[in-house]
Each structure stands twice: as C-alpha cells, then as structure tokens.
Design an enzyme around this catalytic site. Structure first.
Site, PDB file in Angstrom:
ATOM      1  N   CYS A  51      -5.152  -8.664  -0.235  1.00  0.00           N
ATOM      2  CA  CYS A  51      -5.324  -7.966  -1.515  1.00  0.00           C
ATOM      3  C   CYS A  51      -4.445  -8.571  -2.613  1.00  0.00           C
ATOM      4  CB  CYS A  51      -5.000  -6.478  -1.342  1.00  0.00           C
ATOM      5  SG  CYS A  51      -3.552  -6.130  -0.319  1.00  0.00           S
ATOM      6  N   HIS A  91      -2.348  -2.766  -6.813  1.00  0.00           N
ATOM      7  CA  HIS A  91      -1.352  -3.831  -6.919  1.00  0.00           C
ATOM      8  C   HIS A  91      -1.358  -4.348  -8.352  1.00  0.00           C
ATOM      9  CE1 HIS A  91      -0.960  -3.426  -2.752  1.00  0.00           C
ATOM     10  NE2 HIS A  91      -1.359  -4.590  -2.310  1.00  0.00           N
TER      11      HIS A  91
END
Lengths: 356, 356, 356, 356
Positions: free
Chosen positions: A150, A245
C-alpha cells in the site's frame, strides 16, 4: 454480460479481507463465495469478524460459515484473493496456482519473482502478460499476480505519471501511515499514543524497492534519465490513524519543470481500467485538491467511486525551478489492497486470463 | 557568583509559560518573581494553571498570585520573558523595552525587525550585538530579543551545522508537529483524532523564512553555494502528540558528501553556551541516535540536561552521493521556546546586556 | 404515497447538519431542499462542509448553494430541522414557528417549555399532542418539537423500558462520550489526548433533568415507585472518540428483579414508529449483544437500519437480587440527533401535523 | 539510620519495572542492585529499556547490565520486587521465597493464597503478620507478599475509608483505565483508537474479588452491614490513555449518610505509613479535589509526594439521602504497582521482616 465469478477470500476476517467481502458483495460479477479463515472455522462470519470499516457486515454475508483454507473444498471457486500475511502467503498461493486457480495476492512473498506481475492496473497493465511466461515456466494452469505494498502504491501511482512524462532525477518520500496497514493485532497501542513510530530501515527499503520495480515497468514519454540514475528514497512512519496512508514527496528534475504541467498530467491521468470502464475503476485515479490544508486522512481517504479507489494529491508546489513537492493520500486497505486486487481481477478478466 | 535576576513571565499560565515557571524554579540565578496572566489575575497560580508538563506545580509557586501585565507593578523585575501570542505580543514587548526592560520574546511579532536578534545561542550568538543597534536606533534603554519558531529551530539547528560545513544546495523538510505548539485551546480535537492536519501554505512559509534568516547568520567554513542559491522548503503538519516536533529532512549537496562526516559534525557541534558552561546549556545540543526506529516522540523529547534542551537526530542516511536524509526531534516548548529563552537570557547575561 | 416534503436544514454544515443531509438524501419523501449555513453563505455545500461522517458528500448535494437562515427565502419549505447551538437556536426557532413552519429542533433552548414536546418517537409519542396546546396558547400556525440531548437518550431509551415495566428505585449512569457531541471546534485536542475530560456538574444535571422529563411521560405497566421517589444520577465525561456515546448504568429495584426479564423486555421493545413502519424506524430500537466485550464504539455505533438508529445494549448483569447493570451505546449524531429528528418528522407526518 | 537494602527487580524493563528503577534510584535505603530481564540479558539497561515514564533513564542505571532471573547470581540481594506477568510470576516467586528471599509481588498468582498478604500499607497493614504463618506452614525462610491489582486499589483505598466508618450497603464502580496497566505490547492500537475497550467479565470479577478481600481485612468503626451483605460490582474498560486509572463509584448506605462526612473521613485518612513517616508514604493517601472537572488523568495522575502515590478523589456528590458518588484517579504503575510495592517493603522493614 459477464459470467459470475465465484471468489474465495483467504484471511477473510482480516483487515483487507473485510474490504474484499464488503466490495465484492456489491460487485456486478465477482461474488464472495468462500470465506476462508483460521481461528474461526465453522463459525458464522458475522460473529467472528472485527468489522473495522464502514457500515455493518452485509446481511447476505453475516451467516456464511468461515471455512478452512483448503483447495479441495473450493471446487466451484473461480478466483482466489489472498491478503495473507508475509511468510504464510507464499506456499499457500503456490499450491493454489499449481492446482489451476488464478490467485490475486496482496502479500509480499511473490512480489519479486521475475515471472509474477506486480500490478497496478492503471500503471503497468501490460505486465499481466508475465502470466503466460509464469504458466509455461512453472507448468501451472493457474497463476499468481501480486499487488504492491500500500505504501509503495501511494507514492508509485503519482510518481509513475511524473516519471513517464518528465525528466525526473529523484523522489524523496516521507510517509505517515495508518494502523490498519499493519493488520490486527499489529501495532501496540503504547507505540502510537502521544507518539510517532518510525518504521525503520527494513520498511523504508521495501517501499523503495517496490516503487523502483513499478517505475521500471512504466511506459515512458521521455527517455531520460534512466531509472538507474534516478534517486529514490522513503522515510516511513506509523501514527494513530485507522485507515489512510499520507505521503509527502519531494521530486527533482534534470531541467526546469513546471508544477502546473505536472498537476495537469496527474489530472488527466487515465489507464486501461478507465478505458475499459472496469466496474471498480474510479473515473479519475488521481484527484487533485487545491485547498492547502487537504488532503486530510479523515475526510479524503474514501475519495473516488468506488469509495477509496482514488488517490488524492494536493499541496502541489514549485519548490525551485527543477523541483516540486506534492502530498498524496491513499486508502491503504482499498486502493492499496482489496480494491486494487479486485481491479486487477477485472483487468485480467478483460484480458481473458479468467476464462475457464 | 551571579546576582539573582528577578524574572517576570508574561502569559505564565500558557503552555510555554508553565515551562518557564518550571525551569526557572530550579534556575541558579534567574527566579520567577512575577507571573502575569490574563483571565486569572488575583488568583493563586496553582489553582488556575493547566500544568500540561511533567510533575506538579512547584510548591513555592503554587500560591503565587497571578498579576496583570502592567510594567508599573514590576519595579523590581530584571527581565521579561514573553511567550505571548502573535499580535498581542508586539506592542506589549515594545512598551516594556521602551521602559528599560530586557525582553526575551518567543513571539513572532518582532522576529523580522532587522535590529532585533532572532537568536539560537549555539547558532548565531553574535547577533546579540544587534541589541546595541536597536537601543541606539529606537532610543530604548531596554531591548527585545526573539527566539525562532519551534518548528524552524528543529530544522535550523541541525541544518546550520550542515550549511556551515558542507556545500549544501537544498533542504526539504516534512514536519509532524505536536499540539502544544498551537497553545490552548489551540487545535480542535476533531482535527487530529484519526487524522493528520496539514498546516498549509502560511505555516510552511513562515518556517522556511525563519530557517532562512537563521542560516543567513551562521558563520560558515565553506563559502558556497551562497544562501540565495540554496533551495529550502517545508511541508508542515500537526498530529495528536502532546509535545515534540518531529521533522524529516532531505538535504542535497553540490558535491559528493559523506553522511558520516555530517554525523560527526553534528556530534561534535558545540556553541558559545557550551563553551561558557551556561546553566541551561546541554552538554551536546545535538544527540545522535543510531537505532533505526528512533527518535520517538514519547521517549526522546525530554533528551539532554536540562531535559528537553538537546535535539535528537537519527535515521541519518546516505541517499545518493550528493544527498542525505536525517530526522530531528525537538521539544517544542522547551528547546523551541522556554528553554531557548532562558538559554538566551544566560548568554545575554554573560555578554553584559543584563547588567543594570 | 406520501407527498414530498421539502426540508430546510439549519446549521447544515455542522456535525448534526451533515447527518440530516446524508440521511435525507436517501429519504423516501423528505428531501433536503434548503441548506442554511452561516460563514459559508453563497458557496457550494460540498466545498465548505467538513464531512465528518461516512462516505463522501452526496453528488446531488455537492453543488447546492449554502443559503442564509432567512424564512423569506424559504417559501416552498415544508419543514425545518434545527440543530443550531444553544442560545442561537431559541429565537430563530420561534420566528420560524410563528411564521407557520413546523420546526424539529435538536437544541436545548425549548426543551423545557411545558407546551413543547421533548420527543423520542418510541418512548413518548403521545406528547406530540402538546403541539395543539402550543399552537393555541402561542397563536402559532407552525410549531416547535424538540428531541432530547444525545446523552440523555442513550440512558432514557433503555431506562424507559425498565421504568415502565419494573419497580425501579434508582439509576446511576456513567457516560463516556464522543467528541462530535460537542460540535466543531468543540473540545480542544489537549483536553482529550492521553486524558479523560469530566464534563462537570452542569452537564451531569442537564442529563438527569432530561431523563427525568422523558421518564415522567412514559406509559407504565407498574405504578410504583412514583418517579419522584426514583433516584437518578449521571457522571459525564468525554474522551477521544469521534462518534458514539457509551454509558454504564446501575439500576436498583424495590423488589427482586430478574435481569433476564429486563433483557427480554428490551429485546421485545417496539414503539409507534415500528408499528407504523416509519422509514427511519429501526426494526428493533434496542439491540442486545451477548458478548462481554461489546458494545464497542468503533464497531457498534452504526447498528440498526438505517445505520445508527438502534441503540446497542450489552453487559447486562444481575448485580444483586434487587440490582442490575447494563451498558448502552448510542450514535449521538444519528439516533441522538439527526436520525431522531427525522423519525420525529415521520411520526408527526403520520399524525397529520405536517399537512398543509 | 537504616542499613542499605539491595533490591533485585524482576521484569526490570517492563512498565512496572521501570517505575521501580526510577523510584529506587532516589530511595534513601533501598537500592536497585540487580536488574533482571528476559530478552535483553547481557545488554546495558539504558539501551534496551522502553522508558515509558517521566524523564530519562537515570545516569547511574544506564550502563547496568540486564541479568538473568537466577537466584544463584543474587547472593547479595536483600529483597526481590516481582512485577512479573501472571503465570510466569508464581513459580519464580515461590522459588525465591523458598531460598530465603523476601519477595514483594505485583502479580496475581499468589494474591489469594490464604497465608499470603494482599497488602495496601495504609489499609490492611496488620495482614503482614500472615508472613509468620506462611513461613511456618511452608517452611520457608523467605516469604511472598502481594500488592493488589491497580484497578482494585483505585476503588479499595477510598472504599475502605467508607466501609470502615459508614454503613455501606453497596458500591458500583465503572473504570476507565489506561494502557500501561496491560503491559507492553499489551493492548493493540486498533482496539483503542476511536474506541472504548470493555474488559469483560473476567476482569470485572477479579476486580470485585480483590476489593472484597481487601475490605474484609479492614478494621471497622461500624459493625454492620457485614461484608457478605454488601453488594460490590465493577464494569471495566480501557481507553487510549498512557497512565492513570479513573474510576466512578456509586455507593449506597443503610441509613442517611452525609457526603461531607465522607469527604472529611477521606481527607483525614492516614495509615501506618504516615504514622511511621515511611519515605514513600505520601502525606495524604487521598487528596480531595473540589473542582467539578477534576481529577483529570493527564493533570492529576502524578499527585502526591512521591509523585503518583496519592489517589485523587473528586466529584463527591450526595446522590440521595442514602447514596453518594465519587470518582478516583490512581497512578496504576506507581501507587497501583511499583510505589505500592516499595511502600510495602518499607512497612515490612519497620516491622522487622527484612532483617537478616
């Protein structure tokens, strides 16, 4: 109309597993048909799952029994989604591929096998053809395709636009990542209450390594500098956010480069999934925000349609004539994992890899 | 032995005010003699203060009455510490300086007056001499000296070591700052629970501007590139940590530069406060940590002696031949404010500016 | 089929306002037609709103212009939802009611007017008839109906079931509330990071007072003890959760009382909204969880259908022969505010109060 | 003057271990002489410890080597402090006691041995005499003394004052506990970010059981109701605070009872440690706060002298004629563990149990 594909989700009660369940429940042709778990085999999914996402467990899924990760029980399964943890994933995925199952993996174990695609559908869709090589070489009827970390995707998607169109010489990324990226139980609470947790050299390096492979597979409109001459770095952290994120990138260029041109390139960025109108493809893979206090994790991580499939880029700035800055926000368990996996399955379907 | 200096602390119940009170209570020759507040005048300090720091309100301070910010009541005060908020600080500080008081300000209002020092004692101590110019020009008996923004100090202290000894061409800083830097009530809770708050262009710019002024006043051992040719940038954020600003810096150079040389320079870095053995000077202004998951805000912000006076630098890395990375952690209300103010007062005492 | 009601939402960009917008966008016959704001008049709703809830701003709402709180502009509005803050709400709501608008208020200003209902549709629906008295007495064509404080509802809904069926002598409630209940900017971050914020006597008292009024209006199957002989208390707190008020209640009885009977009564609890099959009525107003580590704020606040409309009760325990304990979890901005307001509007529609 | 006692701290790098190290470093006659660890044997303490408390590792301790938990290496050790985890503690503590060592344990393993004291020095100091019985029965030269669960102490200390002086019939406690009580890694971050973690039946019960034993050993000034007729209950939770257990107690009485009398009794409460002026005894075991928004975890957990040794009680309220409410705040790793252990050692020293 597409035939329905029955999907098995390995690690279905995990943090990525639940997003597969949630997204596939509403999918036009891929259906969650087999939920494999570990500690909770034989129990109703709705009772044992820790539903760390929006809404509640879908009604049609609540009473599905969690089953063992056993290919013999999966006769009618068409595709395997594997968000299993590092180490555990590798051998299981190989076993399935050998038996003829297409495996979409979010795990790191096979990401650097040279005959296994590390695929972001908008960025390097042509690497799907490694499947042919893989099957031939390994004499498998099935195959393994991986999606990147990710964290790496949050950097690689916008950087791929830059790298393919501008003479980029370096990219220096600072990440501020969420807890769900580490799974459950994952990060101890005392590491992130009134604290920032540096993820250390190992995590920094694997991020750089994956970004590097992805950029190496991008089709470029400029032919220099060569990737080996581009300096890439990452400094990674985790804090007490649940999902999303956030990454800050400083990018340098060989020659004067206008940040507005970069913004334009990102805004216009489309890939095969958009051309093919894949069901899980967001209209725009990258959404640009103009407000100088956005993106914000809480408010922007669910961006795009399906929610969480668009990366939000903002705070674009001309730092100097040959340097810019931007920040990006990626929903790590959606675009960065389950959503990316489903989009990959859709792409492979289009390319004919999921035909029986 | 030094004569005792009686200090007035303006905004004594604020987040920087409490650190002045705490540190001066144990100071060898500067004593907290006058605690000025606003909403709480006439009440015992211990009753009204929000003691957002270690330990409890010192016994000897608990019953001191909070008084108004009125020079007429401060006849026997020798020095003013002013951590007043932006806008409020400026006129008050001028009034005091005009009346003959030495004012150490942590506020931004006078930081860019050309005749007002913006002082970090280890970095640009010689700028104290601007006081003479200031007094002459303004016909003041007192004076104003400012300390830089906490965020700027966290970058500027390590960068000053690099800039003065190596051919630095750029520095790109990402900050992850704590809540106390914004005062109380400051940041709304809904901005930082499960979120990262980007501080926006204004905050980015003032950080860069202050770092630039500080670097412009550093004595250098190399003479190029000129500061105007050095590219500086900052991307600033706040998260739910109480104290401690964490900053990631990517630094580029004109020529090949060895990160170990930089580490060595930081390790050996000392300034006038260390030479003069000032009471609030830490033995080492910069402490290097070798562990790749440090510094951590919770564990390292109180580093040095007095606690919180040393900056911790870690994750030093050679990114490419002409580029390095490091992270720094500064205790924003100590080194970045009250502790820096006290160290400045000590330096000025040594230099004779606090003699009657 | 119902005629469509056009709704104005006052304070539409606030934390309750956004839930009205979100829920009404999907409502079968009440539509968000007028979004009133304050600081953001003239701007597109999607640009100025802080969408502190699930998903993203609905597409059909994104470009709606925020308008002033001015009845003259609301000619075609059928109903006003007013989650305005205390003090601001009172006069505005009166003005609208006088002009003929039905006003559903989530604000405290009129909650104790004797001719204004303080309504929880499942608990005291018959108090809607106070509207007739109100109109007559005040000579208004419109009217005001209020919903109780979110905190009070979290206690009052389960307690009403107990009070109406068992000989309850006391209820002692400890609340652990979320931040959204205080609005934005609301609670300063430094009050809740590594802290618990006691809400103090004022908040304790208003919670008790509202629970008392609600219980006084419940239809009972037992006739003793009288409410004035029932001891009620609340100890209130806020912590760093975004949504969801969690409450622990100890309840005492005049005679031996079986906790299983209470659990059964709660499980079977239905009210007029369920009988009338109102669109926003959850099938079960109270969901019982048997797991001893549930309800949990993160996982259970969105319970019920529509999500957030069911209260979750758990940890039911026989403490002694005449005493039990339970905990409840209420989504404070849904069931405790916007959802409660919409359910109230539906009830009033059924009762004919919204006919032109 | 007392002879110096050399202390071994088992689990010295744990969350309670570090408080032993910190407090003993400044102790007048008990010195940290042996730091036993597990994963970090052979390494300098300062390098391996996670110093989750105030300040930094004391200089004199920083380079002490972490050693194995081996009695053979502890020839010159006079006393063992054992904050080992449940299960691990029991056999180790027995081994040490058998070999002649006095063992002060913060672990649950021996808390309900009938010949082992479960000691709070101010509350049940006379139970120290169980040591004689223990030695005789087990034929040990050493002995084991335990301190209660931190959660139980937070309730039991104020309740013991009430139970011994007033005709208490019930006490119903809701706890909101900190993370450090569960050790490290302890609670997963995803359990407490934007969440409240109910600790479940097991934790509720052990809290009640320990409070019950402590109250059974209190010397009372009233002789009814008997303890077996007193109803006790606890509902336990953990949230994202680092240190400090906050507890809300509702207390009922047989007859009319004035909350001011209770406040007075708590204020005047002293025990043997105060009479004996033990070095770690706070002047007042219970501090009363009058402010209705205190105690607060962040601001009050370090109360008393030594810091963290006083419990803070506030929000005292007459709920009805026969019922009151109060909240208490205890520093769980100090008063509730290491500080309580040291105070116990001091008491045993006075009572002659630590003479060679």
């Amino acid at each position: 109309m597409r035939r329905t594909l029955k999907a098995a989700i390995l690690g279905a009660t995990g943090l990525v597993g639940i997003e597969y369940v949630r997204m596939l429940t509403e999918h036009p042709y891929i259906k969650p048909a087999y939920l494999a778990g570990k500690g909770s085999v034989g129990k109703p999914y709705g009772e044992v799952v820790r539903w760390q996402t929006v809404g509640q467990v879908p009604k049609e899924i609540r009473d599905m029994e969690v089953k063992p990760t056993d290919p013999k029980l999966m006769d009618d399964v068409d595709i395997i989604f594997s968000p299993l943890p590092q180490g555990a994933a590798g051998p299981v995925e190989e076993q399935f591929a050998k038996l003829g199952f297409p495996v979409i993996s979010n795990s790191p174990d096979h990401r650097f096998d040279p005959d296994v695609p590390l695929l972001i559908p908008e960025v390097n869709p042509h690497t799907a053809s490694l499947i042919d090589e893989q099957r031939k070489k390994r004499d498998w009827k099935g195959f393994i395709v991986t999606t990147p970390l990710c964290t790496a995707q949050g950097a690689a998607i916008p950087l791929s636009v830059i790298f393919s169109n501008f003479k980029m010489t370096g990219a220096y990324v600072t990440t501020i990542q969420s807890l769900s990226g580490a799974g459950y139980p994952g990060i101890p609470s005392l590491d992130v209450v009134d604290n920032i947790l540096p993820l250390g050299d190992g995590y920094d390096k694997k991020t750089i390594r994956e970004v590097t492979r992805i950029l190496s597979e991008v089709k470029r409109n400029v032919d220099e500098p060569k990737l080996q001459d581009v300096s890439l770095d990452a400094t990674t952290h985790r804090i007490a956010t649940v999902h999303g994120h956030y990454e800050v990138a400083y990018v340098t260029f060989k020659e004067d480069t206008d940040v507005n041109k970069i913004k334009e390139a990102m805004t216009n960025f489309r890939g095969e999934p958009q051309d093919l109108k894949l069901p899980t493809a967001p209209e725009k893979p990258i959404l640009i925000t103009e407000e100088d206090n956005r993106p914000q994790v809480y408010f922007d991580r669910w961006s795009g349609d399906p929610p969480g499939m668009s990366i939000v880029v903002g705070r674009l700035k001309q730092v100097n004539q040959k340097g810019i800055r931007f920040v990006s926000l990626i929903h790590n368990t959606i675009r960065g994992a389950a959503g990316g996996g489903i989009l990959t399955a859709e792409l492979l379907t289009e390319k004919g890899y999921l035909e029986k």
